[in-house]
Design a protein around this motif. Sequence first.
Motif, PDB file in Angstrom:
ATOM      1  N   VAL A 121       0.870  -1.069   0.217  1.00 21.07           N
ATOM      2  CA  VAL A 121      -0.047   0.015  -0.008  1.00 21.07           C
ATOM      3  C   VAL A 121       0.954   1.168   0.249  1.00 21.07           C
ATOM      4  O   VAL A 121       1.896   1.405   0.786  1.00 21.07           O
ATOM      5  CB  VAL A 121      -0.834  -0.091   1.324  1.00 21.07           C
ATOM      6  CG1 VAL A 121      -1.798   1.355   1.168  1.00 21.07           C
ATOM      7  CG2 VAL A 121      -1.799  -1.173   1.430  1.00 21.07           C
ATOM      8  N   ARG A 122       0.486   2.131  -0.779  1.00 24.83           N
ATOM      9  CA  ARG A 122       1.398   3.458  -1.147  1.00 24.83           C
ATOM     10  C   ARG A 122       0.316   4.591  -0.879  1.00 24.83           C
ATOM     11  O   ARG A 122      -0.519   4.620  -1.872  1.00 24.83           O
ATOM     12  CB  ARG A 122       2.170   3.264  -2.331  1.00 24.83           C
ATOM     13  CG  ARG A 122       2.955   4.582  -2.704  1.00 24.83           C
ATOM     14  CD  ARG A 122       4.112   4.251  -3.605  1.00 24.83           C
ATOM     15  NE  ARG A 122       5.130   4.173  -2.871  1.00 24.83           N
ATOM     16  CZ  ARG A 122       6.502   4.018  -3.426  1.00 24.83           C
ATOM     17  NH1 ARG A 122       6.582   3.973  -4.809  1.00 24.83           N
ATOM     18  NH2 ARG A 122       7.605   4.101  -2.626  1.00 24.83           N
ATOM     19  N   LEU A 123       0.526   5.348   0.004  1.00 22.88           N
ATOM     20  CA  LEU A 123      -0.429   6.507   0.400  1.00 22.88           C
ATOM     21  C   LEU A 123       0.400   7.836   0.233  1.00 22.88           C
ATOM     22  O   LEU A 123       1.528   7.858   0.668  1.00 22.88           O
ATOM     23  CB  LEU A 123      -0.864   6.361   1.634  1.00 22.88           C
ATOM     24  CG  LEU A 123      -1.577   5.462   2.173  1.00 22.88           C
ATOM     25  CD1 LEU A 123      -1.697   5.137   3.856  1.00 22.88           C
ATOM     26  CD2 LEU A 123      -3.046   5.287   1.720  1.00 22.88           C
ATOM     27  N   LYS A 124      -0.116   8.541  -0.528  1.00 25.58           N
ATOM     28  CA  LYS A 124       0.690   9.863  -0.938  1.00 25.58           C
ATOM     29  C   LYS A 124      -0.507  11.044  -0.686  1.00 25.58           C
ATOM     30  O   LYS A 124      -1.216  11.186  -1.447  1.00 25.58           O
ATOM     31  CB  LYS A 124       0.994   9.988  -2.583  1.00 25.58           C
ATOM     32  CG  LYS A 124       2.181   9.034  -2.735  1.00 25.58           C
ATOM     33  CD  LYS A 124       2.816   9.438  -4.025  1.00 25.58           C
ATOM     34  CE  LYS A 124       3.732   8.503  -4.711  1.00 25.58           C
ATOM     35  NZ  LYS A 124       3.619   8.098  -5.843  1.00 25.58           N
ATOM     36  N   ASP A 125      -0.014  11.696   0.597  1.00 25.91           N
ATOM     37  CA  ASP A 125      -0.602  13.066   0.663  1.00 25.91           C
ATOM     38  C   ASP A 125      -2.430  12.806   0.902  1.00 25.91           C
ATOM     39  O   ASP A 125      -2.957  13.642   0.279  1.00 25.91           O
ATOM     40  CB  ASP A 125      -0.515  14.062  -0.215  1.00 25.91           C
ATOM     41  CG  ASP A 125      -0.536  15.433   0.129  1.00 25.91           C
ATOM     42  OD1 ASP A 125      -0.505  15.675   1.517  1.00 25.91           O
ATOM     43  OD2 ASP A 125      -0.881  16.435  -0.618  1.00 25.91           O
ATOM     44  N   ILE A 126      -2.561  11.722   1.437  1.00 26.82           N
ATOM     45  CA  ILE A 126      -4.210  11.527   1.689  1.00 26.82           C
ATOM     46  C   ILE A 126      -4.647  12.398   2.690  1.00 26.82           C
ATOM     47  O   ILE A 126      -4.284  12.552   3.817  1.00 26.82           O
ATOM     48  CB  ILE A 126      -4.222  10.163   2.169  1.00 26.82           C
ATOM     49  CG1 ILE A 126      -3.703   9.107   1.081  1.00 26.82           C
ATOM     50  CG2 ILE A 126      -5.796   9.884   2.450  1.00 26.82           C
ATOM     51  CD1 ILE A 126      -4.298   9.033  -0.065  1.00 26.82           C
ATOM     52  N   HIS A 127      -5.771  13.197   2.145  1.00 33.51           N
ATOM     53  CA  HIS A 127      -6.568  13.903   3.099  1.00 33.51           C
ATOM     54  C   HIS A 127      -8.101  13.539   2.983  1.00 33.51           C
ATOM     55  O   HIS A 127      -8.490  12.955   1.820  1.00 33.51           O
ATOM     56  CB  HIS A 127      -6.359  15.221   2.542  1.00 33.51           C
ATOM     57  CG  HIS A 127      -5.162  16.122   2.598  1.00 33.51           C
ATOM     58  ND1 HIS A 127      -5.222  17.057   3.553  1.00 33.51           N
ATOM     59  CD2 HIS A 127      -4.049  15.883   1.973  1.00 33.51           C
ATOM     60  CE1 HIS A 127      -3.929  17.659   3.515  1.00 33.51           C
ATOM     61  NE2 HIS A 127      -3.219  17.005   2.606  1.00 33.51           N
ATOM     62  N   LEU A 132      -8.148  13.338   7.984  1.00 30.67           N
ATOM     63  CA  LEU A 132      -6.990  13.040   7.712  1.00 30.67           C
ATOM     64  C   LEU A 132      -6.243  14.034   7.135  1.00 30.67           C
ATOM     65  O   LEU A 132      -6.982  14.845   6.238  1.00 30.67           O
ATOM     66  CB  LEU A 132      -6.813  11.748   6.658  1.00 30.67           C
ATOM     67  CG  LEU A 132      -7.521  10.205   7.287  1.00 30.67           C
ATOM     68  CD1 LEU A 132      -7.629   9.388   6.277  1.00 30.67           C
ATOM     69  CD2 LEU A 132      -6.844   9.830   8.505  1.00 30.67           C
ATOM     70  N   LYS A 133      -5.213  14.566   7.424  1.00 28.39           N
ATOM     71  CA  LYS A 133      -4.299  15.819   7.179  1.00 28.39           C
ATOM     72  C   LYS A 133      -3.330  15.573   6.357  1.00 28.39           C
ATOM     73  O   LYS A 133      -2.164  16.152   6.704  1.00 28.39           O
ATOM     74  CB  LYS A 133      -4.108  16.595   8.386  1.00 28.39           C
ATOM     75  CG  LYS A 133      -5.646  16.889   9.092  1.00 28.39           C
ATOM     76  CD  LYS A 133      -5.100  17.553  10.628  1.00 28.39           C
ATOM     77  CE  LYS A 133      -6.427  17.854  11.456  1.00 28.39           C
ATOM     78  NZ  LYS A 133      -6.024  18.200  12.708  1.00 28.39           N
ATOM     79  N   GLY A 134      -3.239  14.710   5.238  1.00 32.23           N
ATOM     80  CA  GLY A 134      -1.748  14.695   4.550  1.00 32.23           C
ATOM     81  C   GLY A 134      -1.074  13.420   5.048  1.00 32.23           C
ATOM     82  O   GLY A 134       0.022  13.621   5.693  1.00 32.23           O
ATOM     83  N   ILE A 135      -1.426  12.066   4.662  1.00 29.85           N
ATOM     84  CA  ILE A 135      -0.726  11.033   5.292  1.00 29.85           C
ATOM     85  C   ILE A 135      -0.049  10.442   4.069  1.00 29.85           C
ATOM     86  O   ILE A 135      -0.572  10.091   3.000  1.00 29.85           O
ATOM     87  CB  ILE A 135      -1.596   9.976   5.887  1.00 29.85           C
ATOM     88  CG1 ILE A 135      -2.435  10.426   7.106  1.00 29.85           C
ATOM     89  CG2 ILE A 135      -1.236   8.427   5.951  1.00 29.85           C
ATOM     90  CD1 ILE A 135      -2.967   9.529   7.860  1.00 29.85           C
ATOM     91  N   THR A 136       1.325  10.455   4.135  1.00 25.46           N
ATOM     92  CA  THR A 136       2.171   9.938   3.191  1.00 25.46           C
ATOM     93  C   THR A 136       2.980   8.576   3.670  1.00 25.46           C
ATOM     94  O   THR A 136       3.689   8.980   4.591  1.00 25.46           O
ATOM     95  CB  THR A 136       3.242  10.995   2.382  1.00 25.46           C
ATOM     96  OG1 THR A 136       2.318  12.089   1.963  1.00 25.46           O
ATOM     97  CG2 THR A 136       3.801  10.293   1.555  1.00 25.46           C
ATOM     98  N   THR A 137       2.821   7.517   3.478  1.00 23.89           N
ATOM     99  CA  THR A 137       3.629   6.482   3.841  1.00 23.89           C
ATOM    100  C   THR A 137       3.402   5.080   3.196  1.00 23.89           C
ATOM    101  O   THR A 137       2.568   4.989   2.212  1.00 23.89           O
ATOM    102  CB  THR A 137       2.978   6.077   5.627  1.00 23.89           C
ATOM    103  OG1 THR A 137       4.086   5.238   6.058  1.00 23.89           O
ATOM    104  CG2 THR A 137       1.723   5.406   5.509  1.00 23.89           C
TER     105      THR A 137
END
Length: 226
Positions: free
Chosen positions: A8-14, A27-32
């Motif tokens: 799973v690749r999360l990029k700047d999830i809001h 959610l305030k910008g999740i990248t992981t």
Amino acid sequence: MPESEIIVRLKDIHKTYMLDKVEVPALKGITTDIYKKRFNVFIGQSGSGKTTLLNIIGCIDTPSRGSIEICGQDVTALSDDELSDFRARHIGFVFQTFNLMPVLCAYENVEYPLLLTKTPASERRDKVLLALEKVGLLDHKDKLPNELSGGQRQRVAIARALVKKPALVLADEPTANLDHKTGKEIIELMQGIQASGETTFIFSTHDRNLVYNSEDLFMIMDGTIL
Ligand SMILES: Nc1ncnc2c1ncn2[C@@H]1O[C@H](COP(=O)(O)OP(=O)(O)OP(=O)(O)O)[C@@H](O)[C@H]1O
Ligand SMILES: [Mg+2]
């Protein structure tokens, strides 16, 4: 870690909810990146965003902004139909409230996802029995959910999540309705299944005492990963 090991690749999830015309940023910008074949733990207080994030990873909900790749597929680019198909094939769910069908016995609850994916009858029985065996419930296969304890119901739900051999199993606070000892047993069961198989788990909890020994910990606080 090589990229091929990322599931799973999360990029700047809001994610922002609208509540009575007021914006609620969840959610305030999740990248992981989340790696394959691990037992990943998302830990955070009530309201920190765990369910919101798991629903987005599970393709049950969509982000307000940002992109998400699962098994190399950009799921934000899929149509609703493609998304349900992707979810049915690749993702298994375990819920806080078990969500078993009350009129179906344990065996039938576990079989249900195979009916949805049109698995031939000849393959279904072996797969269902194998999944029930993994969770130690073969002897209880003909019981209805209300004839089982909370821990046993959650085992049925785990077997149901595993039966189609998904790449990813998402478990959102699956221990929240269980006592501490049963909750620990459920976690150990999932960790054991994870260690012996091909499945990646993502498990969420607010209870630090349950997961002190996990290697893959993600701390979620106020809509961000620390
Ligand atoms: N449908 C919704 N509409 C509006 N706000 C929402 C909605 N769902 C969640 N929220 C808000 O988003 C934030 C994150 O909620 P979320 O349910 O993801 O937290 P959580 O970490 O799962 O909490 P819990 O441990 O209580 O389950 C909270 O502030 C919550 O009030
Ligand atoms: Mg939640």
